[in-house]
Write a protein that holds these residues in place. Structure first.
Motif, PDB file in Angstrom:
ATOM      1  N   GLN A 174       0.749  -1.174   0.002  1.00 20.33           N
ATOM      2  CA  GLN A 174       0.093  -0.263   0.255  1.00 20.33           C
ATOM      3  C   GLN A 174       0.918   1.276   0.067  1.00 20.33           C
ATOM      4  O   GLN A 174       0.292   2.267  -0.024  1.00 20.33           O
ATOM      5  CB  GLN A 174      -0.867  -0.076   1.194  1.00 20.33           C
ATOM      6  CG  GLN A 174      -2.198  -1.057   0.955  1.00 20.33           C
ATOM      7  CD  GLN A 174      -2.728  -1.596   2.259  1.00 20.33           C
ATOM      8  OE1 GLN A 174      -2.096  -1.373   3.213  1.00 20.33           O
ATOM      9  NE2 GLN A 174      -4.080  -1.869   1.893  1.00 20.33           N
ATOM     10  N   LEU A 180      -0.798   1.142  -7.600  1.00 15.92           N
ATOM     11  CA  LEU A 180      -1.924   0.726  -7.318  1.00 15.92           C
ATOM     12  C   LEU A 180      -3.114   1.121  -8.224  1.00 15.92           C
ATOM     13  O   LEU A 180      -4.122   0.364  -8.825  1.00 15.92           O
ATOM     14  CB  LEU A 180      -2.506   0.704  -5.944  1.00 15.92           C
ATOM     15  CG  LEU A 180      -2.193  -0.421  -4.913  1.00 15.92           C
ATOM     16  CD1 LEU A 180      -2.419  -0.074  -3.488  1.00 15.92           C
ATOM     17  CD2 LEU A 180      -2.973  -1.715  -5.155  1.00 15.92           C
ATOM     18  N   ALA A 181      -3.169   2.523  -8.338  1.00 10.85           N
ATOM     19  CA  ALA A 181      -4.142   3.127  -9.139  1.00 10.85           C
ATOM     20  C   ALA A 181      -3.986   2.794 -10.707  1.00 10.85           C
ATOM     21  O   ALA A 181      -4.993   2.498 -11.256  1.00 10.85           O
ATOM     22  CB  ALA A 181      -4.252   4.757  -8.835  1.00 10.85           C
ATOM     23  N   THR A 209      -4.927  -1.028 -11.206  1.00 13.93           N
ATOM     24  CA  THR A 209      -6.154  -1.242 -10.971  1.00 13.93           C
ATOM     25  C   THR A 209      -7.088  -0.582 -12.325  1.00 13.93           C
ATOM     26  O   THR A 209      -7.855  -1.124 -12.701  1.00 13.93           O
ATOM     27  CB  THR A 209      -6.955  -0.398  -9.920  1.00 13.93           C
ATOM     28  OG1 THR A 209      -6.000  -0.764  -8.725  1.00 13.93           O
ATOM     29  CG2 THR A 209      -8.311  -0.823  -9.377  1.00 13.93           C
ATOM     30  N   ALA A 213      -6.419  -2.918 -15.144  1.00 14.53           N
ATOM     31  CA  ALA A 213      -7.022  -4.306 -15.146  1.00 14.53           C
ATOM     32  C   ALA A 213      -8.537  -4.121 -15.120  1.00 14.53           C
ATOM     33  O   ALA A 213      -9.169  -5.036 -15.132  1.00 14.53           O
ATOM     34  CB  ALA A 213      -6.599  -4.893 -13.793  1.00 14.53           C
ATOM     35  N   PHE A 214      -9.080  -3.000 -15.327  1.00 20.00           N
ATOM     36  CA  PHE A 214     -10.504  -2.705 -15.169  1.00 20.00           C
ATOM     37  C   PHE A 214     -11.389  -3.463 -16.099  1.00 20.00           C
ATOM     38  O   PHE A 214     -12.196  -4.132 -15.681  1.00 20.00           O
ATOM     39  CB  PHE A 214     -10.836  -1.305 -15.558  1.00 20.00           C
ATOM     40  CG  PHE A 214     -12.333  -1.017 -15.038  1.00 20.00           C
ATOM     41  CD1 PHE A 214     -12.816  -0.864 -13.720  1.00 20.00           C
ATOM     42  CD2 PHE A 214     -13.059  -0.540 -15.887  1.00 20.00           C
ATOM     43  CE1 PHE A 214     -13.993  -0.576 -13.583  1.00 20.00           C
ATOM     44  CE2 PHE A 214     -14.436  -0.013 -16.002  1.00 20.00           C
ATOM     45  CZ  PHE A 214     -14.969  -0.133 -14.470  1.00 20.00           C
ATOM     46  N   ASP A 264      -7.464  -9.381 -10.201  1.00 20.40           N
ATOM     47  CA  ASP A 264      -7.912  -8.619  -9.068  1.00 20.40           C
ATOM     48  C   ASP A 264      -6.653  -7.846  -8.633  1.00 20.40           C
ATOM     49  O   ASP A 264      -5.511  -8.516  -8.543  1.00 20.40           O
ATOM     50  CB  ASP A 264      -8.031  -9.544  -8.083  1.00 20.40           C
ATOM     51  CG  ASP A 264      -9.690  -9.669  -7.675  1.00 20.40           C
ATOM     52  OD1 ASP A 264     -10.215  -8.593  -8.013  1.00 20.40           O
ATOM     53  OD2 ASP A 264      -9.840 -10.598  -7.277  1.00 20.40           O
ATOM     54  N   VAL A 265      -6.718  -6.683  -8.479  1.00 21.90           N
ATOM     55  CA  VAL A 265      -5.437  -5.755  -7.853  1.00 21.90           C
ATOM     56  C   VAL A 265      -5.635  -5.546  -6.369  1.00 21.90           C
ATOM     57  O   VAL A 265      -6.691  -4.941  -6.038  1.00 21.90           O
ATOM     58  CB  VAL A 265      -5.261  -4.427  -8.810  1.00 21.90           C
ATOM     59  CG1 VAL A 265      -3.907  -3.771  -8.248  1.00 21.90           C
ATOM     60  CG2 VAL A 265      -5.018  -4.923 -10.274  1.00 21.90           C
ATOM     61  N   VAL A 266      -4.737  -5.971  -5.579  1.00 21.52           N
ATOM     62  CA  VAL A 266      -5.092  -5.841  -4.116  1.00 21.52           C
ATOM     63  C   VAL A 266      -3.758  -5.265  -3.314  1.00 21.52           C
ATOM     64  O   VAL A 266      -2.788  -5.353  -3.748  1.00 21.52           O
ATOM     65  CB  VAL A 266      -4.985  -7.312  -3.690  1.00 21.52           C
ATOM     66  CG1 VAL A 266      -5.229  -7.465  -2.196  1.00 21.52           C
ATOM     67  CG2 VAL A 266      -5.908  -8.403  -4.192  1.00 21.52           C
TER      68      VAL A 266
END
Lengths: 357, 491
Positions: B208, B214-215, B218, B221-222, B228-230
């Motif tokens: 994190q 991450l953004a 994500t 991958a939308f 899944d992006v975690v």
């Protein structure tokens, strides 16, 4: 340009914590209680404290010189200062100077350096010294005095203090029994706890330190504050203090409920004697307590139960030091049985079974 | 997604801000490239070129040998100057066979293999072959040939592909930048890898402390519901394969097993990008992003460097050193290796080059252990470092092994946390080496014993046979003598 070859594997970064920093933090946590005790017991207490800490450092230096070890690093880790400090806090404040010096020899030379120095000793040095002094010189070591706050009427001045500490001129009139000792003596005379409890200081006075006892036994509140400070700084964890106080409280409460005339209650056990000092500062000694958290919990509970047993059934009114030493001897075996479970293995060390196979 | 806790771990000073906001820059072609034949776990590659030969960018210059190996390709066009031994980027600094390439500056491509059309419906074997041909190895640092790991689907029942973007090592930001700047390529590579492994689902785990990555991931991958992006907690060593799998699934990989045994294969994000380039464009692995950072580097940066560029070239692009570095590290400060010098070349598994000041390293002489238990509390493998070290000091490797020293992943948490600065990991690496050597010796002796026994048995058999023969001959002679005697009597 050339870079010196690195002869060690990683990591190439380290925490900023160090042994001297850890020891200094513990000393810092002891300062408020010590300062208050210095005020309560006046110049004799201060002189004995100085003699004890000084003697510990001197004996440490002597042992290092004998062993041919580097002086600076070992004296700079403050471990001898801490041992001396804790020993001083467990002595009767108006005891003569030689108790501190003899205690320093017991603690540093016999309990620590004969085992190989810092980190090698099996038993808590300060408690070895206290117990050795107690069994050798029971009268001197139980000559408790009521607090005589500095500058108050009847408090010894500096020259009186020198006479008390270095001349052995303890005024007869001032000695008093500690609460634990009083209850124990009364009980042996056939007076039930229910009656004798009326004559011990109430819990509030005990917590504040307005009672007879060693420096570390009085001012329970400030010791507690210091202990919580150590927990906040993550020098110690809750396992030993809570295990020890919880066990002591539970044993006290349980047996008090069964027979109030024979057994003092849990709260009295918590607030009297060196419970807080023992739970937060003595039993938590890194070197002589288990390394894993579950092990520390077992160790703490053991200290609590043994303290209660010794206080209740043995010849000595206070059992904290004995209890810690007894549990110290169990530390290696507790360590052996409380190792964490390794990743991917069962408790027995076998690889975990694959699910569904 | 529900996450699961992992045991222990530490929170070192991450210092990622030194380079995290620096966009990836390409290293200008250096004067010479030094391409070691062994940049991966497994057998070294075999050189196919000789001094004086002209090569083009992407041309195969060393082929892989055996099942676990990887080939090398020319990172640019030019002339082979020599195939010789030079010090490897390894703590030993021992010389290793290396191809030295003198770039001609034209950067001319060779004829690349055709892109694989529609890889998401292609034969997995074809993709595995392409990945193997492209010389792709795990780019998180372990440098294990990726094609071998992409084959796990044929032998294990897999559930999903876990893409490791945790980057839990302090200082390193190369994966962070790759995810921010090439999110689409990473996601595409991951989808190709998942197809090759025969799994539907992909989980991408990112610590994190990389919100932009991450953004970006994500977002990329939308449109793919299987991805899944975690965001995972910032806790070193979250990026350790087994621990990351535990954080995501709650499942613990049994000792001596692979994560594939519990249905998960883990690949690094930069590896996924390399797979994307090999499959979609036929490009072999010729360069990688390296974070050059540390307090002694004037301008820390993330550099896309051709394989074989010397560390000195990268440091020069960062403006050189601002002070004398106390240590020079290949990789992250926790698990990286000491670099033998600035002449060492960039290899496929090199995620970072760190020049650290004495203050950052905070190296102190080791003091006596005060049994504080910090190492026990933080060990992510549930070991007791203080106890293992005590036995290893006495060279008592049997007990150290019983206590689990071979389960240690050398994450460095205990050494980091030790207030007495005891080099615990150093002890454990030493013990692992000794135990492995003893094990080899034991196997050798067993083999010798077996051979000797077989030899003795054979000799005995021969002796028995010879004895029997001798007896038979003697008997025949006796018979013969008796017969002639009888004849004589008869006569």
């Amino acid at each position: 340009m050339s870079i010196a070859p690195i002869s060690k594997s990683g990591p190439f970064t380290h925490t900023t914590s160090s042994v001297p920093k850890t020891m200094l933090t513990v000393l810092l946590a002891l300062v408020p209680a010590t300062a208050f005790d210095a005020y309560l017991f006046g110049w004799p207490g201060i002189l004995l404290f100085a003699v004890t800490v000084g003697a510990c450092v001197a004996v440490e230096a002597g042992c290092l010189a004998l062993a041919g070890l580097p002086m600076k690093a070992a004296l700079g880790d403050y471990s001898a200062v801490l041992t001396g400090w804790l020993l001083a806090m467990s002595l009767p404040p108006w005891a003569p100077w030689w108790t501190g010096v003899l205690g320093a020899v017991f603690a540093i030379a016999l309990a620590k350096h004969t085992f190989g120095g810092l980190g090698q000793n099996l038993f808590n040095p300060a408690m070895v010294a206290r117990v050795a002094l107690l069994v050798s010189f029971p009268v001197v070591m139980t000559a408790w005095v009521m607090p005589h706050p500095l500058f108050s009427a009847g408090a010894p001045g500096f020259s009186d203090a020198v006479a008390i500490t270095f001349g052995g001129n303890l005024p007869d009139s001032v000695s008093a029994a500690s609460a634990l000792g009083y209850v124990k003596t009364e009980l042996s005379r056939g007076i039930p706890v229910t009656q004798s409890m009326a004559h011990v200081p109430d819990l509030m006075d005990m917590a504040l330190g307005l009672r007879a006892g060693s420096m570390g036994e009085t001012s329970a509140i400030l010791i507690l504050a210091g202990g919580l400070f150590l927990m906040a700084r993550r020098i110690i964890s809750w396992h030993i203090p809570l295990g020890m106080m919880g066990a002591l409280f539970l044993m006290g409460t349980l047996f008090h409920m069964l027979d109030p005339a024979r057994y003092t209650d849990g709260m009295f056990h918590l607030m009297s004697g060196a419970t807080f000092l023992g739970a937060f500062f003595i039993a938590t000694d890194y070197v002589t307590s288990p390394v894993s958290k579950p092990g520390q919990l077992v160790f703490g509970i053991g200290c609590g139960v043994l303290t209660w047993v010794i206080r209740t059934y043995a010849g000595y009114p206070e059992g904290m030091a004995f209890a810690v030493l007894l549990m110290n001897s169990l530390t290696p075996i507790i360590d052996q049985y409380t190792r964490p479970r390794a990743f991917g293995r069962s408790r027995k060390g076998e690889p975990l079974p694959l699910e569904g196979k | 997604m529900k996450l699961f806790p992992i045991r222990g771990g530490i929170h070192p000073d991450y210092r990622k801000e030194l380079s995290s906001e620096k966009a990836i820059v390409a290293l200008p072609l250096p004067e010479l490239l030094y391409i070691p034949l062994q940049q991966h776990i497994g057998a070294p590659a075999e050189a196919l070129v000789q001094a004086g030969e002209l090569v083009k960018k992407g041309q195969l210059i060393a082929r892989s040998q055996g099942g676990i190996s990887a080939p090398q390709h020319a990172p640019t066009s030019g002339r082979i100057k020599a195939v010789t031994d030079i010090p490897a980027p390894h703590p030993s600094g021992l010389p290793q066979p290396t191809i030295i390439l003198e770039p001609d500056g034209k950067d001319e491509w060779t004829d690349l293999p055709e892109p694989i059309a529609d890889p998401l419906n292609a034969d997995p074997q074809m993709i595995r072959e392409r990945v193997a041909q492209a010389g792709i190895v795990g780019m998180g640092g372990a440098a294990f040939p990726s094609a071998v790991k992409l084959d796990l689907g044929t032998r294990y029942k897999l559930e999903f592909l876990l893409l490791n973007g945790a980057e839990c090592e302090p200082y390193l930001t190369c994966d962070d930048r790759v995810m921010r700047e090439h999110a689409d390529e990473v996601i595409d590579g991951a989808r190709i890898m998942a197809h090759t492994l025969g799994v539907k689902k992909i989980v991408i785990a990112i610590e994190q402390n990389k919100p932009q990555a991450l953004a970006a991931m994500t977002g990329a991958a939308f449109t793919f519901s299987e991805v899944d992006v975690v965001g995972v907690p910032v806790q070193y060593p979250m990026g350790s394969e087994r621990h990351l799998v535990q954080a995501i699934t709650g499942r613990e990989t049994p000792a001596k097993k692979l994560t594939a045994d519990i249905g998960v294969v883990v690949h690094n994000v930069a590896t996924a990008r390399a797979v994307h380039q090999a499959v979609r464009f036929g490009r072999p692995l010729l360069s990688r992003v390296v974070t050059v950072s540390g307090g002694a580097v004037r301008e820390p940066n993330n550099i896309e460097a051709p394989i074989g560029a010397r560390v000195a070239d990268l440091v020069a692009l960062c403006g050189g050193f601002s002070g004398e570095p106390a240590s020079l590290v290949n990789g992250g400060p926790m698990m990286g290796q000491p670099l033998p010098g600035l002449e060492a070349p960039v290899v496929k598994g090199m995620s970072g080059v760190l020049a650290l000041t004495a203050g950052e390293v905070n190296e102190q002489p080791a003091g006596p252990c005060i049994r504080c238990g910090a190492c026990v509390a933080i060990c992510p493998c549930g070991l007791v470092p203080v106890e293992m070290a005590a036995f290893i000091r006495k060279d008592n490797f049997d007990v150290a092994a019983q206590l689990g020293v071979m389960d240690c992943v050398s994450c460095g948490s205990c050494s980091w946390a030790c207030p007495s600065h005891i080099p615990l990991v150093h002890y454990f690496n030493y013990a692992k080496g000794m135990i492995n050597a003893q094990e080899r010796e034991r196997r050798k002796n067993e083999r010798i014993k077996l051979l000797a026994e077989a030899h003795n048995a054979r000799m005995e058999k021969l002796a028995v046979a010879a004895e029997a023969k001798r007896a038979a001959v003697a008997a025949r002679k006796a018979n013969l003598a008796a017969a002639t005697g009888e004849e004589k009597v008869e006569a």
